[in-house]
Design an enzyme around this catalytic site. Structure first.
Site, PDB file in Angstrom:
ATOM      1  N   GLU A 208       0.846  -1.201   0.000  1.00 20.12           N
ATOM      2  CA  GLU A 208       0.000   0.000   0.000  1.00 20.12           C
ATOM      3  C   GLU A 208       0.878   1.246   0.000  1.00 20.12           C
ATOM      4  O   GLU A 208       1.960   1.247   0.568  1.00 20.12           O
ATOM      5  CB  GLU A 208      -0.936  -0.023   1.214  1.00 20.12           C
ATOM      6  CG  GLU A 208      -0.247  -0.040   2.575  1.00 20.12           C
ATOM      7  CD  GLU A 208      -0.014   1.329   3.151  1.00 20.12           C
ATOM      8  OE1 GLU A 208      -0.565   2.295   2.623  1.00 20.12           O
ATOM      9  OE2 GLU A 208       0.746   1.441   4.131  1.00 20.12           O
TER      10      GLU A 208
ATOM     11  N   CYS B 265       4.822   5.305   9.536  1.00 20.32           N
ATOM     12  CA  CYS B 265       5.453   4.557   8.438  1.00 20.32           C
ATOM     13  C   CYS B 265       6.923   4.908   8.225  1.00 20.32           C
ATOM     14  O   CYS B 265       7.784   4.030   8.258  1.00 20.32           O
ATOM     15  CB  CYS B 265       4.693   4.801   7.153  1.00 20.32           C
ATOM     16  SG  CYS B 265       2.954   4.436   7.321  1.00 20.32           S
TER      17      CYS B 265
HETATM   18  C1  UGA Z   1       3.781   7.878   3.964  1.00 15.82           C
HETATM   19  C2  UGA Z   1       3.894   7.849   2.435  1.00 15.82           C
HETATM   20  O1  UGA Z   1       3.728   9.184   1.912  1.00 15.82           O
HETATM   21  C3  UGA Z   1       2.846   6.922   1.824  1.00 15.82           C
HETATM   22  O2  UGA Z   1       3.026   6.836   0.416  1.00 15.82           O
HETATM   23  C4  UGA Z   1       3.003   5.528   2.445  1.00 15.82           C
HETATM   24  O3  UGA Z   1       2.040   4.617   1.940  1.00 15.82           O
HETATM   25  C5  UGA Z   1       2.846   5.638   3.944  1.00 15.82           C
HETATM   26  O4  UGA Z   1       3.858   6.522   4.460  1.00 15.82           O
HETATM   27  C6  UGA Z   1       2.974   4.242   4.494  1.00 15.82           C
HETATM   28  O5  UGA Z   1       4.038   3.627   4.374  1.00 15.82           O
HETATM   29  O6  UGA Z   1       1.952   3.679   4.948  1.00 15.82           O
HETATM   30  P1  UGA Z   1       2.250   9.174   5.730  1.00 15.82           P
HETATM   31  O7  UGA Z   1       3.108   8.574   6.793  1.00 15.82           O
HETATM   32  O8  UGA Z   1       0.772   9.122   5.910  1.00 15.82           O
HETATM   33  O9  UGA Z   1       2.538   8.455   4.312  1.00 15.82           O
HETATM   34  O10 UGA Z   1       2.637  10.704   5.615  1.00 15.82           O
HETATM   35  P2  UGA Z   1       3.367  11.709   4.605  1.00 15.82           P
HETATM   36  O11 UGA Z   1       2.369  12.636   4.045  1.00 15.82           O
HETATM   37  O12 UGA Z   1       4.220  11.000   3.652  1.00 15.82           O
HETATM   38  O13 UGA Z   1       4.265  12.537   5.622  1.00 15.82           O
HETATM   39  C7  UGA Z   1       5.250  11.891   6.423  1.00 15.82           C
HETATM   40  C8  UGA Z   1       6.055  12.899   7.205  1.00 15.82           C
HETATM   41  O14 UGA Z   1       6.903  13.644   6.346  1.00 15.82           O
HETATM   42  C9  UGA Z   1       5.230  13.929   7.971  1.00 15.82           C
HETATM   43  O15 UGA Z   1       5.787  14.085   9.257  1.00 15.82           O
HETATM   44  C10 UGA Z   1       5.352  15.191   7.150  1.00 15.82           C
HETATM   45  O16 UGA Z   1       5.220  16.360   7.906  1.00 15.82           O
HETATM   46  C11 UGA Z   1       6.770  15.033   6.615  1.00 15.82           C
HETATM   47  N1  UGA Z   1       7.026  15.785   5.363  1.00 15.82           N
HETATM   48  C12 UGA Z   1       6.412  15.424   4.215  1.00 15.82           C
HETATM   49  C13 UGA Z   1       7.935  16.815   5.370  1.00 15.82           C
HETATM   50  O17 UGA Z   1       8.542  17.158   6.415  1.00 15.82           O
HETATM   51  N2  UGA Z   1       8.203  17.479   4.190  1.00 15.82           N
HETATM   52  C14 UGA Z   1       7.602  17.145   3.028  1.00 15.82           C
HETATM   53  O18 UGA Z   1       7.894  17.782   1.986  1.00 15.82           O
HETATM   54  C15 UGA Z   1       6.675  16.090   3.042  1.00 15.82           C
END
Ligand code: UGA
Length: 427
Positions: A148, A257
């Site tokens: 996923e 994740c």
């Molecule tokens: C992430 C992946 O984006 C999904 O594709 C994956 O399926 C999922 O993990 C998983 O393995 O189940 P998620 O953990 O819901 O999804 O969140 P993200 O939106 O990816 O953000 C993760 C972290 O990165 C957050 O703390 C966010 O603030 C940080 N982030 C994200 C940044 O600091 N900078 C960015 O440019 C993007």
């Protein structure tokens, strides 16, 4: 098709509800009685936009149960969507996966049922499950890896409009049947071996964390040399080979994740005899990034002992109540260790159980009462619209550390605030 899903967590629930919406009959099984009871009554155990409505809309095709036999009855596809948290060693804990495999009956109603792995697992898990099934005489049960890629807060859109669907199968026919489940969804289907599908998942998350840690390090250098990382990221992201996504500098990545999967890939490599240097650095950069806010506060306020710091936002990102590995946890711990009084507010996440010694306020403005500094931790829309003029009146000292580079520094400075972002220059 008749689908059963083991695990009513965020992946299992979203996947199950979305499959039901595509017209499949879905039974979701979990081991937690209170969870199954709540789901039966229409209450979601997690905050995910649109999920409750989706479940409600598909009531007729969606069953929740504690019972393995009820879950398996007539099942053509058995999805495993249980958690794989890190163990003490950093490897993924597969005990919940193995419990499901061990619980499978010796015979199925369907002619060739297929076990479909949705949980994020180390490369090699599929092969191990395959041989466990074979040794139990379940040679007629297929196995497919179908990782996923849902992101919390936008998981339903992630299911209905995915970038790709990855299917790794031992038998081509099994892969075809899993692919046909997604009929009606427009997305490239990537067909691979089982180990390659397992690796696509781990590599994707590792690459995303690499991008964030990279831009965070660029931000840290920007602070020293007079550049602004938001402009730099915009310029870099327009290169079509690089793209604009996951280049937002901030106080570090967290969640259920990224931290677990990066650690699991690091350990998988190490267990296989390879030292994954780049990934080690990506993880370490992130650990340090979460702590840099403390140094910024100390530079402006001196010792933090007795100073009040308000954390605005606790969830690891907006749109979720998930605080797993959230930067807010490390930040709160470090601030308390420095002797600061810490208050916090989040519109959804409830920090009470995790943040001992932190005053959880009823509103963002209440958290800012008498504060010496505000730290924007999670970029919730409510916080972007905060009444900073009112905040200025309530705070003892006007200092804002914008951990997500989302606030209007000019407006804040006009209100008498000192402003500090991540990798930003303030004129
Ligand atoms: C992430 C992946 O984006 C999904 O594709 C994956 O399926 C999922 O993990 C998983 O393995 O189940 P998620 O953990 O819901 O999804 O969140 P993200 O939106 O990816 O953000 C993760 C972290 O990165 C957050 O703390 C966010 O603030 C940080 N982030 C994200 C940044 O600091 N900078 C960015 O440019 C993007």
């Amino acid at each position: 098709m008749r689908i059963s899903i083991f695990g009513a967590g965020y992946v299992g629930l979203v996947t199950g509800a979305c499959f039901a919406d595509l017209g499949h009959r879905v039974v979701i099984r979990d081991v937690l009685p209170e969870r199954i009871e709540a789901l039966g009554a229409g209450t979601m155990p997690i905050f995910e936009p649109g999920l409750e409505d989706l479940v409600e809309r598909n009531r007729e095709r969606l069953v929740f149960t504690l019972d393995v036999e009820e879950a398996i009855e007539g099942a053509e596809l058995v999805f495993i969507a249980v958690g794989t948290p890190p163990t003490y060693s950093g490897d993924a804990d597969l005990s919940a996966v193995w419990t499901v495999v061990d619980e499978l009956p010796g015979a199925f109603d369907a002619a060739r049922p297929i076990i479909v792995m949705k949980s994020t697992v180390p490369v090699g898990t599929g092969a191990a499950v395959r041989s466990a099934l074979d040794s139990r005489g379940l040679t007629g049960v297929g196995y497919v890896s179908n990782p996923e890629f849902l992101a919390e807060g936008s998981a339903i859109a992630g299911f209905t409009r995915p970038d790709r669907i990855v299917i790794g199968a031992f038998e081509e026919g099994d892969g075809n049947r899993v692919a046909s489940l997604y009929d009606g969804i427009e997305a490239p289907i990537v067909r691979t071996s089982v180990p390659s599908a397992e690796m696509v998942k781990l590599a994707s998350n590792a690459f995303l964390t690499t991008r964030i840690s990279f831009i965070n390090e660029i931000a840290n250098v920007c602070e020293l040399v007079g550049a602004d990382v938001t402009d730099v990221a915009a310029g870099v992201g327009l290169d079509h080979r690089l793209g604009p996504h996951f280049l937002r500098a901030g106080i570090g990545w967290g969640g259920s994740c990224f931290p677990k999967d990066s650690l699991a890939l690091k350990q998988l490599a190490a267990n296989s005899g390879y030292h994954f240097q780049l990934l080690n650095a990506v993880i370490e950069v992130n650990e340090l990034q979460k702590r840099r806010v403390v140094a910024k506060l100390q530079r402006r306020l001196g010792s933090l002992r007795g100073k009040k710091v308000a954390l605005l936002g606790l969830a690891f990102k907006p749109g979720t109540d998930d605080m797993r590995e959230a930067p807010s946890l490390v930040l709160a711990g470090r601030l308390l260790a420095e002797g600061a009084d810490v208050s916090a507010w989040d519109p959804v996440a409830d920090g009470r159980a995790l943040l001992h010694g932190v005053e959880i306020a009823d509103s963002a403005l209440a958290a800012l009462d008498g504060a010496d500094a505000a730290v924007l931790v999670t970029e919730w829309p409510d916080l972007l619209e905060l009444d900073w003029a009112e905040a200025a009146e309530r705070m003892r000292h006007r200092l804002v550390v914008d951990g997500r580079n989302v606030l209007d520094s000019r407006q804040l400075r006009a209100l008498g605030f000192e402003y500090e972002g991540v990798g930003r220059q303030v004129e």
